[in-house]
Design an enzyme around this catalytic site. Structure first.
Site, PDB file in Angstrom:
ATOM      1  N   CYS A 160       0.868  -1.422   0.025  1.00 51.93           N
ATOM      2  CA  CYS A 160       0.018   0.146  -0.017  1.00 51.93           C
ATOM      3  C   CYS A 160       0.855   1.169   0.082  1.00 51.93           C
ATOM      4  CB  CYS A 160      -0.928  -0.119   1.289  1.00 51.93           C
ATOM      5  SG  CYS A 160      -1.553  -1.461   1.577  1.00 51.93           S
ATOM      6  N   HIS A 285      -3.974   7.155   6.301  1.00 54.50           N
ATOM      7  CA  HIS A 285      -3.879   5.686   5.426  1.00 54.50           C
ATOM      8  C   HIS A 285      -5.303   4.957   5.585  1.00 54.50           C
ATOM      9  CE1 HIS A 285      -2.585   2.395   3.150  1.00 54.50           C
ATOM     10  NE2 HIS A 285      -2.589   1.646   4.277  1.00 54.50           N
ATOM     11  N   GLU A 296      -2.930   4.048  13.730  1.00 55.02           N
ATOM     12  CA  GLU A 296      -2.663   5.292  13.063  1.00 55.02           C
ATOM     13  C   GLU A 296      -3.428   6.336  13.862  1.00 55.02           C
ATOM     14  OE1 GLU A 296      -2.806   7.535   8.456  1.00 55.02           O
ATOM     15  OE2 GLU A 296      -4.030   5.591   8.898  1.00 55.02           O
ATOM     16  N   LYS A 314     -10.571   6.730   1.730  1.00 60.99           N
ATOM     17  CA  LYS A 314     -10.750   5.371   1.277  1.00 60.99           C
ATOM     18  C   LYS A 314     -12.263   5.027   1.077  1.00 60.99           C
ATOM     19  CE  LYS A 314      -6.308   3.313   1.898  1.00 60.99           C
ATOM     20  NZ  LYS A 314      -5.448   4.399   2.209  1.00 60.99           N
ATOM     21  N   HIS A 319      -9.754   1.093  -1.142  1.00 60.74           N
ATOM     22  CA  HIS A 319      -8.403   0.816  -0.859  1.00 60.74           C
ATOM     23  C   HIS A 319      -7.980   0.435  -2.221  1.00 60.74           C
ATOM     24  CE1 HIS A 319      -4.652   0.316   0.493  1.00 60.74           C
ATOM     25  NE2 HIS A 319      -4.808  -0.422   1.593  1.00 60.74           N
ATOM     26  N   PHE A 377       1.849  -3.436   4.141  1.00 58.42           N
ATOM     27  CA  PHE A 377       2.131  -4.781   4.520  1.00 58.42           C
ATOM     28  C   PHE A 377       3.286  -4.752   4.780  1.00 58.42           C
ATOM     29  CE2 PHE A 377      -1.836  -7.696   2.964  1.00 58.42           C
ATOM     30  CZ  PHE A 377      -2.691  -6.686   4.004  1.00 58.42           C
TER      31      PHE A 377
END
Length: 392
Positions: A160, A285, A296, A314, A319, A377
């Protein structure tokens, strides 16, 4: 770090083609998510799908690159005069002096999946024996030919954070004098590997994703293409800083204290020469997964004033995986350019653990500095700081 001018930028996603469609959706809090209709056996989830890719045809000279990912790249390149801006830069600097750095997590794997369903005697059929398409570098090879560029070309695939890290790589190439400008961006499209892969991790929501909601229950996957042109010097929109870190805590779960994320944030602010209080908008994110938003949200809560406006977008696009970084960089640039600070669409009840910075509704006001977070990831994290420069 000396700022870099961002002289052109664009994004295409489920909310439409180009910056105007994106800005309108953000201003109206209009989500582009819809019930999943992708594939022969659609999972019961919601997706951010770009319309028209099935009917789109590449120009004859680029037809050998045909696949869903490259079609989306082509659609995205034509928006907002981006190809014309690159052509002008190519004339100024020469095709060998412009780098191309693109992020993707799956590239053309959807076409490779199709090829495997067509196996005959253990081999691809003749029309699928296209090694340049069945490679993770397919996207960059295609865009390089489409734009007529001959400089250094990179494909970054760090999940990502892929198309956020392209800005960092571009800055290094320009600073070292290897190139005079860089086209950066990212493209990812929906495919079976993505949808069923994330579902196997139990990360996919059966409903439209709700970032930072108290009852969030997973992500909505999407597809997108975005690009930016970076040049040496100052301009109205600038890349001021970036930070990268890999905490390698877990293959798919973020570090519980956000160790790598905070390191990336610190480095981005340091390169920009800014304190956290100078940031006017944060594009988080914010995937709507339980752990990502918790970590986050806690990081932003402890590092930024309560008055900072933060949101995840998102819920608008889904995403978009390897394209998330560039799409959200474009949203951050639009915030600086227009003064629009998006809200959190689909979210109704904010998780009290995530901090007062996260706002449900859009707001308007001067945005001098914007921060964009992309956390991938494997603990692969990147933060970008953009700023408002002098008008040309």
């Amino acid at each position: 770090m000396p700022p870099l001018k961002i002289s052109a930028f664009t994004a295409t996603s489920a909310v439409g083609v180009g910056k105007t469609a994106l800005a309108d959706a953000l201003a109206q809090s209009r989500s582009g998510l819809r019930a999943n209709d992708f594939g022969a056996s659609p999972l019961p989830t919601w997706i951010g799908r770009v319309d028209g890719l099935e009917e789109l045809r590449l120009p004859e000279e680029l037809a050998a690159w045909d696949c869903r990912n490259n079609r989306l790249a082509w659609l995205g390149l034509q928006a907002d005069g981006f190809m014309e801006a690159v052509a002008a830069a190519r004339k100024r600097y020469g095709p060998t002096r412009i780098a191309l750095i693109l992020g993707t997590s799956t590239s053309s794997i959807g076409e490779t999946e199709l090829a495997y369903t067509q196996l005959a005697d253990g081999a691809f059929p003749a029309d699928q024996q296209r090694p340049k398409v069945h490679t993770p570098h397919s996207l960059s090879l295609f865009v390089q030919q489409a734009l007529g560029l001959e400089g250094p070309s990179e494909t970054i695939s760090t999940a990502c954070s892929s198309s956020a890290k392209v800005f960092a790589s571009a800055e290094r190439l320009i600073r070292l004098g290897l190139v005079d400008a860089a086209v950066v961006g990212g493209v990812d499209t929906l495919c079976g590997s993505v949808l069923f892969g994330f579902n196997s991790l139990e990360l996919v929501s059966p409903e439209p994703c709700r970032p930072f909601d108290a009852t969030r229950n997973g992500i909505s996957l999407g597809e997108a293409a975005g690009f930016a042109l970076l040049e040496r010097g100052r301009g109205p929109l600038e890349l001021l800083g970036y930070g990268e870190a890999s905490d390698a805590h877990h293959m798919s779960t973020p570090h519980p204290e956000g160790l790598g994320a905070e390191k990336a944030l610190d480095d981005a602010l340091a390169r920009a020469g800014l304190a956290a209080a100078a940031i006017d908008y944060i594009n988080m994110h914010g995937t709507a997964s339980t752990k990502n938003d918790e970590v986050e949200g806690a990081l932003v809560a402890r590092r930024f004033p309560d008055t900072t406006h933060a949101s995840s977008t998102k819920g608008f696009t889904g995403h978009t995986l390897g394209a998330a970084g560039i799409v959200e960089a474009v949203i951050s640039l639009l915030a600086i350019e227009t003064g629009l600070k998006p809200g959190n669409v689909n979210t109704t009840t904010l998780d009290a653990e995530c901090g007062p910075q996260i706002k449900l509704r859009p707001a308007r006001g001067e945005v001098r500095h914007a921060l964009s977070n992309s956390f991938g990831f494997g603990g692969n994290n990147c933060s970008l700081v953009f700023g408002k420069g002098a008008a040309e």
